[in-house]
Design a protein around this motif. Structure first.
Motif, PDB file in Angstrom:
ATOM      1  N   LEU A 138       1.374  34.666  16.166  1.00 61.11           N
ATOM      2  CA  LEU A 138       2.622  33.445  16.472  1.00 61.11           C
ATOM      3  C   LEU A 138       2.783  33.385  18.045  1.00 61.11           C
ATOM      4  N   CYS A 139       3.024  34.623  18.489  1.00 60.43           N
ATOM      5  CA  CYS A 139       3.263  34.668  20.012  1.00 60.43           C
ATOM      6  C   CYS A 139       2.086  33.836  20.885  1.00 60.43           C
ATOM      7  N   PHE A 140       0.703  34.212  20.327  1.00 61.72           N
ATOM      8  CA  PHE A 140      -0.425  33.871  21.265  1.00 61.72           C
ATOM      9  C   PHE A 140      -0.603  32.249  20.936  1.00 61.72           C
ATOM     10  N   LEU A 145       4.985  25.791  24.374  1.00 59.89           N
ATOM     11  CA  LEU A 145       4.205  24.793  25.212  1.00 59.89           C
ATOM     12  C   LEU A 145       3.486  23.806  24.340  1.00 59.89           C
ATOM     13  N   LEU A 146       3.327  23.921  23.272  1.00 61.54           N
ATOM     14  CA  LEU A 146       2.444  22.612  22.341  1.00 61.54           C
ATOM     15  C   LEU A 146       3.795  21.830  22.016  1.00 61.54           C
ATOM     16  N   PHE A 197       8.315  30.746  35.967  1.00 61.62           N
ATOM     17  CA  PHE A 197       6.783  30.810  36.076  1.00 61.62           C
ATOM     18  C   PHE A 197       6.501  31.424  34.697  1.00 61.62           C
ATOM     19  N   TYR A 198       6.808  32.726  34.386  1.00 64.58           N
ATOM     20  CA  TYR A 198       6.734  33.424  33.231  1.00 64.58           C
ATOM     21  C   TYR A 198       7.004  32.653  31.846  1.00 64.58           C
ATOM     22  N   ALA A 199       8.162  31.874  31.850  1.00 61.81           N
ATOM     23  CA  ALA A 199       8.487  31.256  30.784  1.00 61.81           C
ATOM     24  C   ALA A 199       7.640  29.677  30.761  1.00 61.81           C
ATOM     25  N   GLU A 200       7.604  29.016  31.731  1.00 54.90           N
ATOM     26  CA  GLU A 200       7.092  27.794  31.624  1.00 54.90           C
ATOM     27  C   GLU A 200       5.547  27.703  31.235  1.00 54.90           C
ATOM     28  N   THR A 201       4.819  28.910  31.642  1.00 56.52           N
ATOM     29  CA  THR A 201       3.464  28.948  31.443  1.00 56.52           C
ATOM     30  C   THR A 201       3.188  29.884  30.216  1.00 56.52           C
ATOM     31  N   GLY A 202       4.086  30.265  29.441  1.00 59.24           N
ATOM     32  CA  GLY A 202       3.682  30.869  28.321  1.00 59.24           C
ATOM     33  C   GLY A 202       3.591  32.481  28.177  1.00 59.24           C
ATOM     34  N   HIS A 268       1.628  21.145  30.308  1.00 53.76           N
ATOM     35  CA  HIS A 268       1.846  22.451  29.293  1.00 53.76           C
ATOM     36  C   HIS A 268       0.683  22.761  28.365  1.00 53.76           C
ATOM     37  N   LEU A 269      -0.107  21.774  27.987  1.00 54.49           N
ATOM     38  CA  LEU A 269      -1.362  22.006  27.559  1.00 54.49           C
ATOM     39  C   LEU A 269      -2.380  22.788  28.289  1.00 54.49           C
TER      40      LEU A 269
END
Length: 393
Positions: A138-140, A145-146, A197-202, A268-269
């Motif tokens: 689920l994390c992966f 982001l989606l 950066f870490y949050a926004e890029t997943g 985000h995609l």
């Protein structure tokens, strides 16, 4: 079978950790410890180094972190010790080390690993490995982001806001400022940019997923009982290669059809695709590393075990030495060296680190920061530091 050190680490795992440190260091060198972004130029050196290591080496670090958590907890359980409280204190100490390191180099990952690592004692209470793998999956999936991509495509104002890390204006302080200018820039703005950066890029969700996979691999003795998982590794390698090729070649084409270059949800995609690509390539790297480690090339890969045993010391020392090389308060070489030269600097410097690490462990049991971290965790200086042969000599 890989040999067992007195610290109960596996040589294979130490070598993998050394490989992760190598990849991360080469990325940092080519990235000029983040100053590349003051004047990004691209080119084949950048493309190859980032294609092979960027997003993969930190992921391997996260995987090894989850595995190390299991090894620590399992070792404590064998001694009849409940180490959960001590592990939390251990992470608080790592958080402090990362905070101080981050004042010099805002790209520090220790703070992120330490903060998210606080979840591990909770996940350790989940005894079902299958459930842990489901949670990792689920994390992966990168659902946040989606979801944000869909929201942006539908015009949601919150989803259309630019990420904070794209609004950072402190780069001039790093390229031309004094040491204190760098510290002030990194103290707040740099940390906000990093977490953004870490949050926004997943990456945050990916790290948690990798923690869980590392925990499961430890529980299942994946790296200890290599023969038992030979067929599983071969199947996983084929699937990982197929996924890597799919994401690398077909992913951008599909993304272009779903969302054009200027589509609101495109970033985000793209970040989700980047995360899936990096995860699949990292999986290929790990499985190939394990396979090669069981061949005659093992001594070559095992050379990485020594730096792998002192990754904390070397990771911090790399910034202490090379940030002043590139930054304005030091030699200021960030705009005077080519990316090819940066890569060669990284290769030669890491070769020196390998030799230095091997020489160090002839005399000592732990790296200096590793020993201090261990002593502070146990709240005692009665931790043997000298290697047995060095003491007897």
């Amino acid at each position: 079978m890989a040999s067992t050190h007195d610290t109960r680490r596996l040589e294979l795992v130490d070598s993998l950790r050394g490989f992760a440190l190598l990849g991360l260091f080469l990325v940092h060198c080519v990235e000029k410890f983040e100053l590349y972004w003051a004047n990004p130029t691209g080119g084949p050196v950048f493309d190859w180094v980032f294609g092979i290591f960027a997003g993969k080496s930190y992921a391997l670090f996260a995987l090894c972190f989850g595995l190390s958590f299991f090894l620590i907890m399992d070792g404590a359980a064998r001694r009849g010790e409940d180490f959960r409280g001590r592990f939390v204190w251990r992470l608080v100490l790592l958080l402090f080390i990362g905070f101080v390191h981050g004042l010099l180099y805002r790209g520090d990952i220790l703070v992120v690993l330490a903060t998210l690592g606080l979840l591990m004692p909770l996940f350790d209470r989940v005894r079902s490995n299958r459930l842990l793998l489901v949670l990792a999956g689920l994390c992966f999936l990168q659902l946040p982001l989606l979801f944000r991509a869909i929201a942006a495509a539908n015009g949601a104002p919150w989803a259309l806001q630019p990420p904070l890390f794209t609004l950072d204006t402190t780069m001039p302080a790093l390229t031309g400022g004094s040491f204190m200018d760098v510290v002030r820039a990194n103290l707040v703005t740099g940390q906000v940019s990093k977490w953004s950066f870490y949050a926004e890029t997943g990456r945050l969700t990916q790290i948690i997923g990798l923690f869980l996979v590392g925990l499961v691999l430890g529980r299942s003795r994946f790296f200890r009982e290599l023969d038992r998982y030979r067929r599983v590794r071969r199947t996983a390698l084929v699937l990982a290669i197929a996924a890597s090729l799919l994401f690398w070649f077909a992913g951008p084409v599909l993304l272009e059809k779903i969302a054009g270059p200027d589509a609101p949800g495109r970033p985000h995609l793209q970040w989700a695709l980047d995360a899936w690509t990096a995860l699949s390539i990292m999986t290929v790297q790990v499985l190939l590393f394990v396979a090669i480690f069981q061949t005659g090339a093992r001594p070559v890969l095992a050379a990485l075990a020594a730096p792998g045993r002192m990754t904390l010391t070397l990771y911090v020392l790399q910034s202490v030495i090379f940030v002043p090389v590139f930054y304005g308060f030091g030699l200021g070489l960030w705009d005077k060296v080519t990316l090819a030269q940066c890569l060669w600097i990284g290769i030669v410097a890491f070769g020196v680190q390998i030799v230095a690490a091997h020489l160090w462990f002839r005399a000592f049991r732990y790296g200096p920061l590793e020993w201090a971290w261990r002593a502070a965790t146990r709240m005692t200086l009665n931790i043997p530091f000298r290697a047995p042969q060095a003491v007897s000599a």
